[in-house]
Scaffold this motif. Structure first.
Motif, PDB file in Angstrom:
ATOM      1  N   VAL A 140       0.851  -1.190   0.000  1.00 51.17           N
ATOM      2  CA  VAL A 140       0.000   0.000   0.000  1.00 51.17           C
ATOM      3  C   VAL A 140       0.888   1.242   0.000  1.00 51.17           C
ATOM      4  N   PRO A 141       0.619   2.211  -0.875  1.00 50.94           N
ATOM      5  CA  PRO A 141       1.442   3.432  -0.880  1.00 50.94           C
ATOM      6  C   PRO A 141       1.492   4.090   0.492  1.00 50.94           C
ATOM      7  N   GLY A 142       2.701   4.491   0.878  1.00 48.74           N
ATOM      8  CA  GLY A 142       2.886   5.194   2.143  1.00 48.74           C
ATOM      9  C   GLY A 142       3.095   4.300   3.349  1.00 48.74           C
ATOM     10  N   ARG A 143       3.107   2.978   3.135  1.00 53.61           N
ATOM     11  CA  ARG A 143       3.207   2.088   4.293  1.00 53.61           C
ATOM     12  C   ARG A 143       4.502   2.299   5.068  1.00 53.61           C
ATOM     13  N   TRP A 192     -12.809  -0.209  10.548  1.00 51.34           N
ATOM     14  CA  TRP A 192     -12.629  -1.495   9.859  1.00 51.34           C
ATOM     15  C   TRP A 192     -12.745  -1.250   8.366  1.00 51.34           C
ATOM     16  N   VAL A 193     -11.707  -1.600   7.629  1.00 50.30           N
ATOM     17  CA  VAL A 193     -11.720  -1.374   6.185  1.00 50.30           C
ATOM     18  C   VAL A 193     -11.583  -2.710   5.450  1.00 50.30           C
ATOM     19  N   THR A 194     -12.305  -2.827   4.335  1.00 54.97           N
ATOM     20  CA  THR A 194     -12.293  -4.054   3.541  1.00 54.97           C
ATOM     21  C   THR A 194     -12.250  -3.700   2.061  1.00 54.97           C
ATOM     22  N   GLN A 195     -11.687  -4.613   1.255  1.00 53.85           N
ATOM     23  CA  GLN A 195     -11.591  -4.371  -0.181  1.00 53.85           C
ATOM     24  C   GLN A 195     -12.966  -4.298  -0.834  1.00 53.85           C
ATOM     25  N   MET A 257     -11.569   0.231   1.407  1.00 57.20           N
ATOM     26  CA  MET A 257     -10.126   0.287   1.603  1.00 57.20           C
ATOM     27  C   MET A 257      -9.582   1.685   1.303  1.00 57.20           C
ATOM     28  N   PHE A 258      -8.725   2.190   2.155  1.00 59.09           N
ATOM     29  CA  PHE A 258      -8.086   3.488   1.919  1.00 59.09           C
ATOM     30  C   PHE A 258      -7.104   3.360   0.747  1.00 59.09           C
ATOM     31  N   TRP A 268      -8.329   8.204   2.057  1.00 60.74           N
ATOM     32  CA  TRP A 268      -9.106   7.568   1.013  1.00 60.74           C
ATOM     33  C   TRP A 268      -8.972   8.348  -0.301  1.00 60.74           C
ATOM     34  N   ALA A 269      -9.415   7.747  -1.382  1.00 61.61           N
ATOM     35  CA  ALA A 269      -9.263   8.335  -2.714  1.00 61.61           C
ATOM     36  C   ALA A 269      -9.993   9.666  -2.838  1.00 61.61           C
ATOM     37  N   ASP A 270     -11.059   9.872  -2.056  1.00 63.39           N
ATOM     38  CA  ASP A 270     -11.813  11.128  -2.139  1.00 63.39           C
ATOM     39  C   ASP A 270     -11.202  12.236  -1.307  1.00 63.39           C
ATOM     40  N   GLY A 271     -10.024  11.962  -0.691  1.00 63.09           N
ATOM     41  CA  GLY A 271      -9.326  12.979   0.083  1.00 63.09           C
ATOM     42  C   GLY A 271      -9.634  12.972   1.563  1.00 63.09           C
ATOM     43  N   ILE A 272     -10.624  12.231   1.990  1.00 62.75           N
ATOM     44  CA  ILE A 272     -10.921  12.125   3.421  1.00 62.75           C
ATOM     45  C   ILE A 272      -9.783  11.369   4.109  1.00 62.75           C
TER      46      ILE A 272
END
Length: 352
Positions: A140-143, A192-195, A257-258, A268-272
């Protein structure tokens, strides 16, 4: 000094013990080499609240029913450890502990198993090392830029160590759901995040039903019938009681998923974005097969091509308990018995 035996089993967890049971029944001389210092395989290293997906009577190795755990429909990990220790003792299985298998080599008519305590010469090898020692972390980018705590399922113990923190749990499988539920019940600030949206199996489905489904699928494929979907077609998460309770109480509302990690959290992709103290990666495992590198058998995703449990390019080698590619539901307690029996029978024919 090189010692000799008919069969070397690498790994003394549930799969190795099932192999030993069937090899002993067929009268085949064998030894089980296990790197652990005590019985129980990976079960002795799980988190405190882990529960089996099935009742005890549907979570048994061949020849010995698992006793019911008092007060529990779904046994905990310590109950499994106790059961495996008793199983090993009951059948007097030849387990040698604290032995690390470094490599397996071809040596003429034999396979030579090199360990940190000397070599073994065998006519066949059963690998039963599982996946627990090879946790998978996604790229994941930034890990690497994130400054908080990161851990995998294998390092999680209990919610107590996360008191007062905000925690992200990544993963929509059984481990992710159980860890998320454990944190939620403890009042931890959970994300909790999921694909994909979580897919809970029907509440009345447990590991026994999954095993039956996987077996029926395998038989259908062997008979040339159309693929109808594996266990994953039913869902991803078995709703064991703690997970069901957290879900029904609205404590496990999953987010998508972020897209990346920041220095202080996730975005997240929307900037949140959200600042978090820790990230628990419940993102699965890969098969622990480094000891076979000298045989040059590895294929896609680290798998070795097999027919049933037997390696296609090395018929003296059997792989047991790594997943459906080595037998339907073979990574489960109830599922490993049949592939272990089949492997032992094929080894007997080979040795004849």
């Amino acid at each position: 000094m090189t010692r000799s035996t008919d069969v070397v089993v690498v790994g003394g967890g549930q799969s190795g013990l099932a192999a030993g049971y069937h090899l002993r029944r067929l009268g085949l001389e064998h030894v089980i080499l296990d790197a652990q210092a005590a019985p129980g395989g990976a079960w002795q290293h799980t988190w405190d609240s882990l529960r089996l997906f099935s009742p005890a009577k549907y979570s048994s190795l061949p020849g010995r029913l698992m006793p019911v755990q008092s007060g529990q429909t779904y046994p905990d990990a310590q109950h499994v450890v106790d059961y495996l220790a008793d199983y090993e003792k009951r059948y007097d299985l030849p387990v040698q502990r604290g032995v690390w298998v470094e490599a397996v080599h071809r040596d003429g008519a034999f396979l030579r198993v090199a360990t940190d305590g000397g070599d073994w010469q065998a006519r066949a090898v059963v690998s039963a090392t599982g996946t627990w020692t090879r946790p998978f972390l996604p790229a994941v980018p930034g890990r690497r830029e994130y400054t908080g705590r990161q851990l995998h399922t294998v390092q999680y113990q209990s919610a107590v160590e996360f008191a007062g923190q905000r925690v992200v749990v990544v993963g929509g499988g059984n481990s992710g759901a159980q860890v998320a539920a454990d944190l939620a019940h403890a009042g931890i600030d959970l994300i909790w995040v999921t694909q994909r949206p979580p897919r809970f199996l029907a509440d009345d489905i447990d590991g026994r039903a999954l095993f039956d489904h996987a077996t029926a699928r395998r038989r259908a494929l062997d008979a040339g019938r159309t693929e109808t979907g594996g266990v994953a077609s039913l869902g991803d998460i078995v709703a064991v009681p703690p997970v069901r309770a957290a879900r029904d109480a609205g404590l496990m509302a999953a987010k998508p998923m972020f897209s990346r990690l920041t220095a202080t959290g996730v975005e997240w992709a929307d900037g949140i974005a959200a600042d978090v103290d820790a990230i628990i990666w419940c993102t699965g495992f890969r098969p622990a097969l480094a000891h076979f590198s000298a045989l040059r058998l590895r294929g896609t995703r680290g798998h070795i091509a097999t027919t049933g449990t037997r390696a296609v390019d090395e018929p003296r080698l059997h792989l047991l308990g790594y997943g459906d590619w080595t037998g339907p539901a073979s990574a489960t307690l109830i599922g490993v018995g049949r592939p272990a029996r089949d492997a032992a029978r094929q080894i007997r024919e080979l040795l004849r």
